[in-house]
Design a protein around this motif. Structure first.
Motif, PDB file in Angstrom:
ATOM      1  N   UNK A   1      32.235  67.877 -97.237  1.00 61.66           N
ATOM      2  CA  UNK A   1      32.834  68.159 -98.553  1.00 61.66           C
ATOM      3  C   UNK A   1      34.345  68.265 -98.384  1.00 61.66           C
ATOM      4  N   UNK A   2      35.132  67.417 -99.053  1.00 60.28           N
ATOM      5  CA  UNK A   2      36.589  67.460 -98.876  1.00 60.28           C
ATOM      6  C   UNK A   2      37.181  68.800 -99.320  1.00 60.28           C
ATOM      7  N   UNK A   3      38.066  69.350 -98.505  1.00 60.24           N
ATOM      8  CA  UNK A   3      38.791  70.575 -98.839  1.00 60.24           C
ATOM      9  C   UNK A   3      40.249  70.203 -99.068  1.00 60.24           C
ATOM     10  N   UNK A   4      40.687  70.242-100.316  1.00 69.42           N
ATOM     11  CA  UNK A   4      42.058  69.927-100.699  1.00 69.42           C
ATOM     12  C   UNK A   4      42.729  71.200-101.192  1.00 69.42           C
ATOM     13  N   UNK A   5      43.981  71.064-101.575  1.00 68.24           N
ATOM     14  CA  UNK A   5      44.636  72.119-102.350  1.00 68.24           C
ATOM     15  C   UNK A   5      44.814  71.599-103.774  1.00 68.24           C
ATOM     16  N   UNK A   6      45.043  72.513-104.711  1.00 70.50           N
ATOM     17  CA  UNK A   6      45.263  72.063-106.092  1.00 70.50           C
ATOM     18  C   UNK A   6      46.537  71.246-106.220  1.00 70.50           C
ATOM     19  N   UNK A   7      47.461  71.370-105.256  1.00 70.47           N
ATOM     20  CA  UNK A   7      48.658  70.516-105.265  1.00 70.47           C
ATOM     21  C   UNK A   7      48.265  69.046-105.305  1.00 70.47           C
ATOM     22  N   UNK A   8      47.179  68.726-104.614  1.00 72.03           N
ATOM     23  CA  UNK A   8      46.772  67.325-104.476  1.00 72.03           C
ATOM     24  C   UNK A   8      46.166  66.745-105.744  1.00 72.03           C
ATOM     25  N   UNK A   9      45.911  67.594-106.743  1.00 70.06           N
ATOM     26  CA  UNK A   9      45.471  67.103-108.050  1.00 70.06           C
ATOM     27  C   UNK A   9      46.466  67.486-109.141  1.00 70.06           C
ATOM     28  N   UNK A  10      47.693  67.839-108.715  1.00 65.83           N
ATOM     29  CA  UNK A  10      48.786  67.996-109.669  1.00 65.83           C
ATOM     30  C   UNK A  10      49.036  69.391-110.203  1.00 65.83           C
ATOM     31  N   UNK A  11      48.417  70.427-109.608  1.00 69.38           N
ATOM     32  CA  UNK A  11      48.646  71.791-110.070  1.00 69.38           C
ATOM     33  C   UNK A  11      49.080  72.653-108.889  1.00 69.38           C
ATOM     34  N   UNK A  12      50.218  73.313-109.022  1.00 66.53           N
ATOM     35  CA  UNK A  12      50.803  74.075-107.922  1.00 66.53           C
ATOM     36  C   UNK A  12      49.822  75.095-107.357  1.00 66.53           C
ATOM     37  N   UNK A  13      49.519  74.980-106.063  1.00 68.69           N
ATOM     38  CA  UNK A  13      48.639  75.947-105.399  1.00 68.69           C
ATOM     39  C   UNK A  13      49.315  77.304-105.266  1.00 68.69           C
ATOM     40  N   UNK A  14      50.627  77.300-105.082  1.00 67.04           N
ATOM     41  CA  UNK A  14      51.357  78.552-104.911  1.00 67.04           C
ATOM     42  C   UNK A  14      51.419  79.358-106.209  1.00 67.04           C
TER      43      UNK A  14
ATOM     44  N   UNK B   1      31.268  68.750-104.964  1.00 67.89           N
ATOM     45  CA  UNK B   1      31.682  67.486-104.346  1.00 67.89           C
ATOM     46  C   UNK B   1      33.104  67.563-103.798  1.00 67.89           C
ATOM     47  N   UNK B   2      33.819  68.627-104.200  1.00 73.81           N
ATOM     48  CA  UNK B   2      35.179  68.822-103.685  1.00 73.81           C
ATOM     49  C   UNK B   2      35.538  70.300-103.834  1.00 73.81           C
ATOM     50  N   UNK B   3      36.318  70.820-102.872  1.00 71.64           N
ATOM     51  CA  UNK B   3      36.842  72.179-102.947  1.00 71.64           C
ATOM     52  C   UNK B   3      38.356  72.094-103.054  1.00 71.64           C
ATOM     53  N   UNK B   4      38.907  72.812-104.036  1.00 74.05           N
ATOM     54  CA  UNK B   4      40.352  72.845-104.246  1.00 74.05           C
ATOM     55  C   UNK B   4      40.851  74.265-103.979  1.00 74.05           C
ATOM     56  N   UNK B   5      41.724  74.406-102.985  1.00 67.70           N
ATOM     57  CA  UNK B   5      42.249  75.714-102.611  1.00 67.70           C
ATOM     58  C   UNK B   5      43.547  76.021-103.349  1.00 67.70           C
ATOM     59  N   UNK B   6      43.774  77.306-103.612  1.00 67.59           N
ATOM     60  CA  UNK B   6      45.044  77.764-104.158  1.00 67.59           C
ATOM     61  C   UNK B   6      45.285  79.176-103.652  1.00 67.59           C
ATOM     62  N   UNK B   7      46.450  79.734-103.979  1.00 69.14           N
ATOM     63  CA  UNK B   7      46.798  81.059-103.488  1.00 69.14           C
ATOM     64  C   UNK B   7      47.436  80.992-102.113  1.00 69.14           C
ATOM     65  N   UNK B   8      47.904  82.152-101.639  1.00 69.50           N
ATOM     66  CA  UNK B   8      48.606  82.205-100.363  1.00 69.50           C
ATOM     67  C   UNK B   8      47.784  81.695 -99.203  1.00 69.50           C
ATOM     68  N   UNK B   9      46.462  81.921 -99.237  1.00 69.65           N
ATOM     69  CA  UNK B   9      45.606  81.468 -98.147  1.00 69.65           C
ATOM     70  C   UNK B   9      45.510  79.971 -98.021  1.00 69.65           C
ATOM     71  N   UNK B  10      45.866  79.239 -99.081  1.00 67.38           N
ATOM     72  CA  UNK B  10      45.824  77.768 -99.004  1.00 67.38           C
ATOM     73  C   UNK B  10      46.882  77.234 -98.046  1.00 67.38           C
TER      74      UNK B  10
END
Length: 414
Positions: free
Chosen positions: A359-372, A334-343
């Motif tokens: 399907x929403x594509x977010x980064x983990x930053x948007x749920x409070x966890x650093x994508x970097x 229902x949601x994809x959370x991206x992380x890593x340099x490619x985000x």
């Protein structure tokens, strides 16, 4: 002291990792408390420290299969440990000192169980898919092998801080892939009561963890695997096409100025790795320099310019991710959370969103966890768990038959 009592006291842990892109040492200083579902983290500091240029070139050469002597390998191993130790020292400046380090080290070779071959050659692909499946299920299947440089014992000696390293070997020793190792961390940090999520890391290699909603025996339903190339082919392509002037495509701007060649993407997606069922893992041994050169050769038939080539390589990363979801997941997330340099590659993120439609594509930053720094945070947590005697692998992700403690502990002298 019982692990739950020890976990009630917040612990400062440093996580260290350099991925297959070899673009620097991601370093996170994290305060951790709790154990698993009740685990709590606070990122106190995060930074990426680049390798010295000469050391980076030596690492990339080893990863590409260049033959070196054991003496040279030892030199590189020591040099990596030294820069990792310096990163750990630097990240603590201005903060209370850490009491534990989790160091993933630098992967220079990864061979999945059930298959071996000459490193760096395209022939490492298993050519007969039916035979591969049979091998992977047979008791006589060869164990995998994975080598991370940057000795934990030396890091512990240089920093005076107890260091956990060699996280992959215990899982591999019992028949797992030793990868991906982060899904158990993802499960406890990023799961949702009602929402199924794919946590998609895009480093040099892409890997996904599918985390179902927290209903019933949800942990046993987690699935994870390496999806294929992440930034590896993109970075190599940029370096080649710019004659060494650039090492990566900032924000994906160069690729965004081109047009993907869809027939070429479809041709590349027919490759065996993308159709091999999970658990599976890969690395630069497959998606490296030799693979890029074959891609460039394939592209000649379409008379593509440099931007079109990068757009097509980017499309391969996006399309291989989405194809793997549709082929191997029990249901789409229902949601994809991206992380890593490619985000941070905006064009790649746009292509993923287009292919995943609604399907929403977010980064983990948007749920409070650093994508970097999520991967560095993860190895801080894995070290923390190892210190408490809590298993770190997830058998449904690595293919191991059981949970095991991950990592070797090297006591500091502080």
């Amino acid at each position: 002291m019982h692990p739950t009592e020890e976990a009630a006291v917040p612990t400062r842990v440093i996580g260290l990792i350099s991925g297959t892109s070899v673009d620097g040492i991601d370093t996170a200083l994290v305060e951790i408390s709790g154990t698993e579902l009740d685990i709590k983290i606070e990122l106190l500091a995060g930074a990426t420290y680049p390798y010295p240029a000469e050391l980076r070139e030596r690492i990339l050469a080893v990863g590409a299969g260049v033959a070196i002597s054991m003496a040279e390998l030892a030199e590189i191993d020591d040099a990596i440990a030294q820069v990792f130790a310096q990163a750990a020292q630097n990240i603590q400046i201005g903060h209370q000192p850490a009491t534990l380090i989790g160091s993933h080290g630098q992967t220079v070779f990864h061979r999945p169980p059930g298959g071996a071959g000459e490193q760096g050659r395209r022939e490492t692909l298993i050519s007969d898919l039916a035979r591969a499946k049979q091998q992977l299920s047979a008791k006589s299947t060869p164990l995998g092998y994975s080598l991370q440089l940057g000795r934990g014992a030396l890091i512990a000696n240089l920093t005076g801080i107890t260091t956990v390293s060699n996280f992959r070997v215990a899982d591999i020793a019992i028949g797992g892939h030793g990868a991906p190792l982060v899904p158990r961390v993802d499960a406890y940090l990023l799961s949702h009561p009602e929402e199924g999520r794919c946590i998609q890391n895009i480093g040099g290699i892409g890997n996904v963890a599918y985390i179902p909603p927290q209903h019933g025996d949800w942990l046993s339903k987690i699935r994870a695997w390496d999806t294929g190339p992440g930034n590896s082919l993109l970075d190599l392509g940029v370096e080649h096409l710019s004659a060494g002037a650039k090492t990566y495509d900032e924000d994906g701007n160069w690729a965004a100025s081109g047009t993907p060649c869809q027939p070429l993407v479809e041709q590349w997606l027919n490759q065996d790795y993308f159709h091999l069922p999970p658990p599976k893992s890969t690395g630069r041994e497959l998606f490296g320099v030799t693979y890029l050169h074959q891609c460039l050769k394939d592209a000649q038939a379409y008379q593509l310019n440099a931007a079109d080539v990068l757009a097509t390589l980017t499309e391969l990363t996006a399309a291989s991710i989405v194809q793997s979801y549709r082929t191997f997941l029990p249901e789409m997330p229902q949601r994809v959370l991206l992380c890593g340099g490619g985000s941070r590659n905006l064009y790649l993120k746009q292509r993923l969103q287009l292919l995943l439609t609604s399907i929403p594509v977010w980064t983990t930053d948007e749920v409070g966890l650093s994508a970097d720094f999520k991967e560095a945070i993860a190895f801080a947590i894995l070290a923390y768990w190892r210190n408490l005697g809590i298993p770190g692998n997830l058998p449904t992700a690595t293919g191991a038959p059981e949970e095991v403690l991950l990592g070797e502990i090297h006591k500091g002298q502080s």
